[in-house]
Design an enzyme around this catalytic site. Structure first.
Site: not given
Ligand SMILES: [Zn+2]
Length: 185
Positions: A100, A142-143, A146
Protein backbone atom coordinates in the site's frame (compact mmCIF):
# COMPACT_ATOMS: atom_id res chain seq x y z
CA UNK A 1 8.64 15.09 -2.81
CA UNK A 2 5.45 16.81 -3.89
CA UNK A 3 2.71 17.86 -1.51
CA UNK A 4 0.44 15.31 -3.16
CA UNK A 5 2.76 12.46 -2.27
CA UNK A 6 2.94 13.55 1.37
CA UNK A 7 -0.79 13.29 1.97
CA UNK A 8 -0.58 9.57 1.23
CA UNK A 9 0.91 9.04 4.67
CA UNK A 10 -1.33 11.15 6.89
CA UNK A 11 -0.05 11.69 10.41
CA UNK A 12 -3.61 11.15 11.53
CA UNK A 13 -4.03 7.51 10.56
CA UNK A 14 -7.74 7.77 11.42
CA UNK A 15 -8.14 9.39 7.99
CA UNK A 16 -7.51 5.93 6.56
CA UNK A 17 -9.96 4.28 8.97
CA UNK A 18 -13.12 6.26 8.20
CA UNK A 19 -15.82 4.76 5.99
CA UNK A 20 -16.52 6.58 2.74
CA UNK A 21 -19.89 7.80 1.50
CA UNK A 22 -21.23 7.18 -1.99
CA UNK A 23 -21.32 10.24 -4.25
CA UNK A 24 -24.77 11.42 -5.34
CA UNK A 25 -23.68 12.11 -8.91
CA UNK A 26 -20.51 12.46 -10.93
CA UNK A 27 -20.33 16.22 -10.36
CA UNK A 28 -17.40 18.41 -11.33
CA UNK A 29 -16.20 18.06 -7.71
CA UNK A 30 -16.20 14.25 -8.03
CA UNK A 31 -14.42 14.44 -11.38
CA UNK A 32 -11.80 16.71 -9.80
CA UNK A 33 -11.34 14.25 -6.92
CA UNK A 34 -10.89 11.40 -9.43
CA UNK A 35 -8.41 13.53 -11.39
CA UNK A 36 -6.47 14.31 -8.19
CA UNK A 37 -6.27 10.57 -7.51
CA UNK A 38 -5.05 9.94 -11.07
CA UNK A 39 -2.43 12.71 -10.77
CA UNK A 40 -1.26 11.48 -7.37
CA UNK A 41 -0.97 7.88 -8.54
CA UNK A 42 0.97 9.05 -11.59
CA UNK A 43 3.52 10.53 -9.14
CA UNK A 44 4.01 6.98 -7.82
CA UNK A 45 4.83 4.66 -10.71
CA UNK A 46 5.37 1.84 -8.18
CA UNK A 47 1.70 2.05 -7.17
CA UNK A 48 -1.17 0.31 -8.95
CA UNK A 49 -4.11 1.84 -7.08
CA UNK A 50 -5.22 4.70 -4.88
CA UNK A 51 -8.39 5.43 -2.92
CA UNK A 52 -9.94 8.76 -1.91
CA UNK A 53 -9.12 8.44 1.86
CA UNK A 54 -5.42 8.27 0.94
CA UNK A 55 -5.63 11.89 -0.19
CA UNK A 56 -7.93 12.87 2.67
CA UNK A 57 -11.36 12.59 0.99
CA UNK A 58 -14.13 10.29 2.18
CA UNK A 59 -16.13 9.70 -0.98
CA UNK A 60 -16.37 6.35 -2.72
CA UNK A 61 -13.85 6.98 -5.49
CA UNK A 62 -10.75 4.92 -6.34
CA UNK A 63 -8.34 4.66 -9.23
CA UNK A 64 -6.65 1.46 -10.40
CA UNK A 65 -3.93 0.58 -12.90
CA UNK A 66 -4.75 -2.73 -14.51
CA UNK A 67 -2.47 -5.24 -16.15
CA UNK A 68 0.40 -4.92 -13.66
CA UNK A 69 1.48 -6.91 -10.66
CA UNK A 70 4.19 -9.41 -9.83
CA UNK A 71 5.31 -11.37 -12.85
CA UNK A 72 3.64 -9.03 -15.32
CA UNK A 73 5.75 -8.47 -18.40
CA UNK A 74 4.36 -5.05 -19.15
CA UNK A 75 3.72 -1.69 -17.53
CA UNK A 76 0.26 -1.41 -16.00
CA UNK A 77 -2.35 0.71 -17.79
CA UNK A 78 -3.00 4.38 -17.03
CA UNK A 79 -5.03 4.99 -13.84
CA UNK A 80 -8.76 4.33 -14.31
CA UNK A 81 -11.32 5.85 -11.91
CA UNK A 82 -14.08 3.71 -10.37
CA UNK A 83 -16.84 5.78 -8.76
CA UNK A 84 -19.28 4.27 -6.22
CA UNK A 85 -17.85 0.80 -6.90
CA UNK A 86 -19.90 -2.08 -5.48
CA UNK A 87 -18.94 -5.74 -5.45
CA UNK A 88 -21.54 -7.91 -7.22
CA UNK A 89 -19.61 -11.16 -7.07
CA UNK A 90 -16.32 -12.24 -5.48
CA UNK A 91 -14.79 -15.70 -5.71
CA UNK A 92 -11.62 -17.69 -6.39
CA UNK A 93 -9.81 -16.57 -3.22
CA UNK A 94 -6.05 -17.04 -3.32
CA UNK A 95 -3.01 -15.78 -1.50
CA UNK A 96 -1.20 -13.03 -3.40
CA UNK A 97 1.19 -10.11 -3.05
CA UNK A 98 -0.09 -6.98 -1.30
CA UNK A 99 1.25 -3.55 -0.42
CA UNK A 100 0.00 0.00 0.00
CA UNK A 101 1.32 3.45 -0.89
CA UNK A 102 0.13 4.62 2.54
CA UNK A 103 2.30 2.01 4.28
CA UNK A 104 5.61 2.47 2.45
CA UNK A 105 8.24 -0.26 2.57
CA UNK A 106 5.96 -2.90 4.04
CA UNK A 107 4.55 -5.76 1.98
CA UNK A 108 2.65 -8.88 2.68
CA UNK A 109 0.60 -11.73 1.38
CA UNK A 110 -3.16 -11.60 1.72
CA UNK A 111 -5.99 -13.81 0.60
CA UNK A 112 -8.29 -12.00 -1.82
CA UNK A 113 -10.69 -12.92 -4.62
CA UNK A 114 -9.11 -13.38 -8.03
CA UNK A 115 -12.50 -13.04 -9.68
CA UNK A 116 -14.34 -9.84 -8.87
CA UNK A 117 -17.44 -8.43 -10.56
CA UNK A 118 -17.95 -4.76 -9.76
CA UNK A 119 -20.65 -2.27 -10.66
CA UNK A 120 -20.20 1.49 -10.45
CA UNK A 121 -19.93 4.72 -12.40
CA UNK A 122 -17.22 5.90 -14.75
CA UNK A 123 -15.96 9.47 -15.18
CA UNK A 124 -18.76 10.16 -17.69
CA UNK A 125 -21.32 9.21 -15.04
CA UNK A 126 -22.31 6.04 -16.92
CA UNK A 127 -22.87 2.73 -15.19
CA UNK A 128 -20.18 0.10 -15.69
CA UNK A 129 -20.46 -3.57 -14.77
CA UNK A 130 -17.25 -5.49 -15.32
CA UNK A 131 -15.21 -8.43 -14.19
CA UNK A 132 -11.65 -8.11 -12.91
CA UNK A 133 -9.53 -11.24 -12.80
CA UNK A 134 -6.17 -12.30 -11.41
CA UNK A 135 -4.02 -9.55 -9.90
CA UNK A 136 -6.40 -6.89 -11.28
CA UNK A 137 -9.06 -8.31 -8.95
CA UNK A 138 -6.58 -8.11 -6.05
CA UNK A 139 -5.86 -4.44 -6.83
CA UNK A 140 -9.54 -3.48 -7.11
CA UNK A 141 -10.39 -5.41 -3.92
CA UNK A 142 -7.55 -3.66 -2.03
CA UNK A 143 -8.82 -0.23 -3.13
CA UNK A 144 -12.44 -1.04 -2.27
CA UNK A 145 -11.24 -2.09 1.19
CA UNK A 146 -9.89 1.46 1.66
CA UNK A 147 -13.44 2.80 1.23
CA UNK A 148 -14.43 0.73 4.30
CA UNK A 149 -11.40 1.86 6.29
CA UNK A 150 -9.74 -1.54 5.90
CA UNK A 151 -5.97 -1.77 5.26
CA UNK A 152 -4.04 -4.74 3.86
CA UNK A 153 -2.28 -5.27 7.18
CA UNK A 154 -5.71 -6.15 8.61
CA UNK A 155 -5.89 -9.05 6.15
CA UNK A 156 -2.39 -10.41 6.78
CA UNK A 157 -3.04 -13.59 8.74
CA UNK A 158 0.25 -13.74 10.58
CA UNK A 159 3.62 -11.98 10.82
CA UNK A 160 5.23 -14.60 8.62
CA UNK A 161 3.23 -13.16 5.71
CA UNK A 162 4.56 -9.65 6.31
CA UNK A 163 7.94 -8.47 5.05
CA UNK A 164 10.04 -5.52 3.92
CA UNK A 165 11.66 -5.30 0.53
CA UNK A 166 15.18 -3.89 0.27
CA UNK A 167 17.72 -3.67 -2.52
CA UNK A 168 20.54 -6.17 -2.09
CA UNK A 169 24.24 -5.60 -2.95
CA UNK A 170 23.65 -6.96 -6.45
CA UNK A 171 20.78 -4.53 -7.06
CA UNK A 172 18.17 -7.27 -6.79
CA UNK A 173 15.20 -6.73 -4.52
CA UNK A 174 15.15 -9.11 -1.58
CA UNK A 175 12.47 -9.88 0.98
CA UNK A 176 13.39 -9.30 4.61
CA UNK A 177 10.97 -10.94 7.04
CA UNK A 178 9.87 -8.78 9.93
CA UNK A 179 11.72 -9.52 13.12
CA UNK A 180 9.46 -11.82 15.13
CA UNK A 181 7.80 -10.11 18.04
CA UNK A 182 9.36 -11.14 21.36
CA UNK A 183 6.65 -12.56 23.50
CA UNK A 184 6.81 -12.06 27.26
CA UNK A 185 5.42 -15.27 28.68
ZN1 LIG B 1 -3.69 0.85 -0.19
Amino acid sequence: MSVKSIVLYPEDKEILRAKCRPVKSVSSWVRQLAQDLVDTLNHHPEGVGLAAPQIGAHSRVVVVRLGGGPGSEREPDAPMPLINPTIIEARDERRDFDGCLSIPGLYGETVRPHYLRVKGLNMAGRVFDRVFEGFDAVVVHHELDHLEGVLFIDRVESLEYLYRVVEGDDGQLVRIPLTPVTRSE
